[in-house]
Design an enzyme around this catalytic site. Sequence first.
Site, short mmCIF file in Angstrom:
data_model
loop_
_atom_site.label_atom_id
_atom_site.label_comp_id
_atom_site.label_asym_id
_atom_site.label_seq_id
_atom_site.Cartn_x
_atom_site.Cartn_y
_atom_site.Cartn_z
N GLU A 1 41.98 50.29 42.53
CA GLU A 1 40.78 49.95 43.14
C GLU A 1 40.38 51.15 44.38
O GLU A 1 39.36 51.49 44.28
CB GLU A 1 40.90 48.79 43.72
CG GLU A 1 39.44 48.14 44.30
CD GLU A 1 39.96 46.63 44.90
OE1 GLU A 1 41.09 46.26 44.35
OE2 GLU A 1 39.01 46.09 45.59
N LYS B 1 32.73 45.38 25.10
CA LYS B 1 32.01 45.40 23.68
C LYS B 1 31.26 44.15 23.59
O LYS B 1 32.01 43.04 23.71
CB LYS B 1 32.89 45.75 22.54
CG LYS B 1 33.35 47.26 22.56
CD LYS B 1 33.84 47.54 21.11
CE LYS B 1 34.40 49.10 21.02
NZ LYS B 1 35.82 49.26 21.72
N ASP C 1 35.41 45.09 38.80
CA ASP C 1 35.02 46.47 38.89
C ASP C 1 33.91 46.88 37.88
O ASP C 1 33.53 48.02 37.76
CB ASP C 1 36.26 47.37 39.14
CG ASP C 1 36.82 47.41 37.88
OD1 ASP C 1 36.73 46.77 37.02
OD2 ASP C 1 37.83 48.38 37.63
N THR D 1 44.12 47.33 45.21
CA THR D 1 45.14 47.86 44.55
C THR D 1 45.00 49.51 44.44
O THR D 1 43.93 50.01 44.99
CB THR D 1 45.06 47.36 42.73
OG1 THR D 1 43.66 47.93 42.48
CG2 THR D 1 45.01 45.71 42.99
N ASP E 1 40.04 40.96 32.10
CA ASP E 1 39.48 41.75 31.07
C ASP E 1 38.30 41.64 30.98
O ASP E 1 37.71 40.54 30.70
CB ASP E 1 40.10 41.55 29.89
CG ASP E 1 41.75 41.54 30.00
OD1 ASP E 1 42.33 42.53 30.10
OD2 ASP E 1 42.41 40.50 30.02
N ASP F 1 49.43 30.90 28.68
CA ASP F 1 47.95 30.91 28.60
C ASP F 1 47.36 29.79 29.74
O ASP F 1 47.71 28.73 29.60
CB ASP F 1 47.28 30.40 27.11
CG ASP F 1 45.94 30.40 27.15
OD1 ASP F 1 45.18 30.75 28.08
OD2 ASP F 1 45.34 30.18 26.02
N GLU G 1 50.43 34.20 33.70
CA GLU G 1 50.23 35.46 32.78
C GLU G 1 50.97 35.44 31.72
O GLU G 1 52.19 35.05 31.50
CB GLU G 1 50.67 36.94 33.83
CG GLU G 1 50.76 38.16 33.15
CD GLU G 1 49.36 38.58 32.71
OE1 GLU G 1 48.56 38.73 33.34
OE2 GLU G 1 49.26 38.78 31.54
N GLU H 1 46.58 31.12 40.04
CA GLU H 1 46.02 32.55 39.76
C GLU H 1 45.88 32.71 38.45
O GLU H 1 47.17 32.60 37.60
CB GLU H 1 46.80 33.78 40.21
CG GLU H 1 46.27 35.09 40.29
CD GLU H 1 46.77 36.25 40.95
OE1 GLU H 1 47.66 35.97 41.41
OE2 GLU H 1 46.21 37.31 40.55
C1 LIG Z 1 42.73 43.56 33.57
S1 LIG Z 1 44.18 42.57 33.68
C2 LIG Z 1 44.18 42.21 35.44
C3 LIG Z 1 45.41 42.15 36.06
C4 LIG Z 1 45.46 41.72 37.85
N1 LIG Z 1 44.66 40.83 37.92
C5 LIG Z 1 45.08 43.10 38.61
O1 LIG Z 1 43.88 42.72 39.07
O2 LIG Z 1 45.49 44.06 38.28
C6 LIG Z 1 43.88 40.92 33.09
C7 LIG Z 1 45.30 40.14 32.71
O3 LIG Z 1 45.02 38.63 32.62
C8 LIG Z 1 45.45 38.28 31.69
N2 LIG Z 1 45.14 37.16 31.08
C9 LIG Z 1 44.05 37.04 30.39
N3 LIG Z 1 43.61 35.92 29.92
C10 LIG Z 1 44.76 35.27 30.17
C11 LIG Z 1 44.91 33.71 30.19
N4 LIG Z 1 44.18 32.93 29.48
N5 LIG Z 1 46.12 33.23 30.62
C12 LIG Z 1 47.02 34.11 31.28
N6 LIG Z 1 46.90 35.36 31.54
C13 LIG Z 1 45.75 35.85 31.07
C14 LIG Z 1 45.98 39.61 30.84
O4 LIG Z 1 47.08 39.44 30.09
C15 LIG Z 1 46.00 40.74 31.73
O5 LIG Z 1 47.38 40.89 32.24
#
Ligand SMILES: C[S@@+](CC[C@H](N)C(=O)[O-])C[C@H]1O[C@@H](n2cnc3c(N)ncnc32)[C@H](O)[C@@H]1O
Length: 255
Positions: A236, A163, A195, A233, A159, A136, A109, A84
């Site tokens: 959601e 923009k 979403d 969630t 994310d 990462d 994460e 994930e």
């Molecule tokens: C908008 S949040 C969504 C979190 C969760 N999946 C949810 O549905 O609530 C996106 C998450 O992805 C993480 N993230 C983005 N790019 C990542 C990467 N390359 N490696 C690890 N985490 C990452 C961010 O830190 C953030 O917590």
Amino acid sequence: MSDSIDSIDDPIDSDSINASESPAGEGVNHPKARIRSFVVRPGRMGTGQVRALAELGPRFVLPFKDEALDYEAAFGRQAPVVFEIGFGMGAATAQIAQALPDIDFIGCEVHEPGVGALLKLIGEQDIANIRIFQHDAFEVLGAMIPKGSLAGVHIYFPDPWHKKRHNKRRLVQPPFIAKLVQHVAPGGYLHLATDWEPYAQQMLEVLSGDPDLVNTSTRADGYADKPEYRPLTKFENRGLKLGHGVWDLVFKRKA
Ligand SMILES: C[S@@+](CC[C@H](N)C(=O)[O-])C[C@H]1O[C@@H](n2cnc3c(N)ncnc32)[C@H](O)[C@@H]1O
């Protein structure tokens, strides 16, 4: 989307992306050479999260290394592995892992309070089939996940980088998906949800364009019905009540 992460979504207001960075997904082992899909910001850690990190981190958080991960050693058993990317606060991850005890889950994460939150859930619910990288996901994938080894990949509410000038930070782009697919076993799946409709459209276009993937959807619009195992969630649920959409996509790697 995230319930309790302080707005990580589009955190950069100016066009501060380094112009020398290469497109997302390239140079996986050279982090400075590419655009990142996240911005690491210090977040407030609750005492429970701090305690969970200290007490459970050593057992459930795996160190990032430049070598292939031995799944059997990491989980103490042989089972299909699902990867994930970006589990946020980990609520869905914990629920899915509980619902599917015969599958092992590796969650990546970068946001430390999220790692603490998932560890807290692991402790409270006595969950054995999750391991975490606080790192990462691009780099974990490139360095530690053997090719063709994953039963599946989950990317939930990444994310959206609303923009236009930040769209290049989106995870779901052709070079990254092509790379990701190589790590999935033939017949294994990618499950994405968002979403944000323009991002859903981009996901559909990118996944449909990958020659190694097939769409499992039988719907005319190409999106999938939400699989049973993905919980709704809080955020959601609220959005759905307000009439906002959520789009799931489930593609399989060609056998
Ligand atoms: C908008 S949040 C969504 C979190 C969760 N999946 C949810 O549905 O609530 C996106 C998450 O992805 C993480 N993230 C983005 N790019 C990542 C990467 N390359 N490696 C690890 N985490 C990452 C961010 O830190 C953030 O917590």
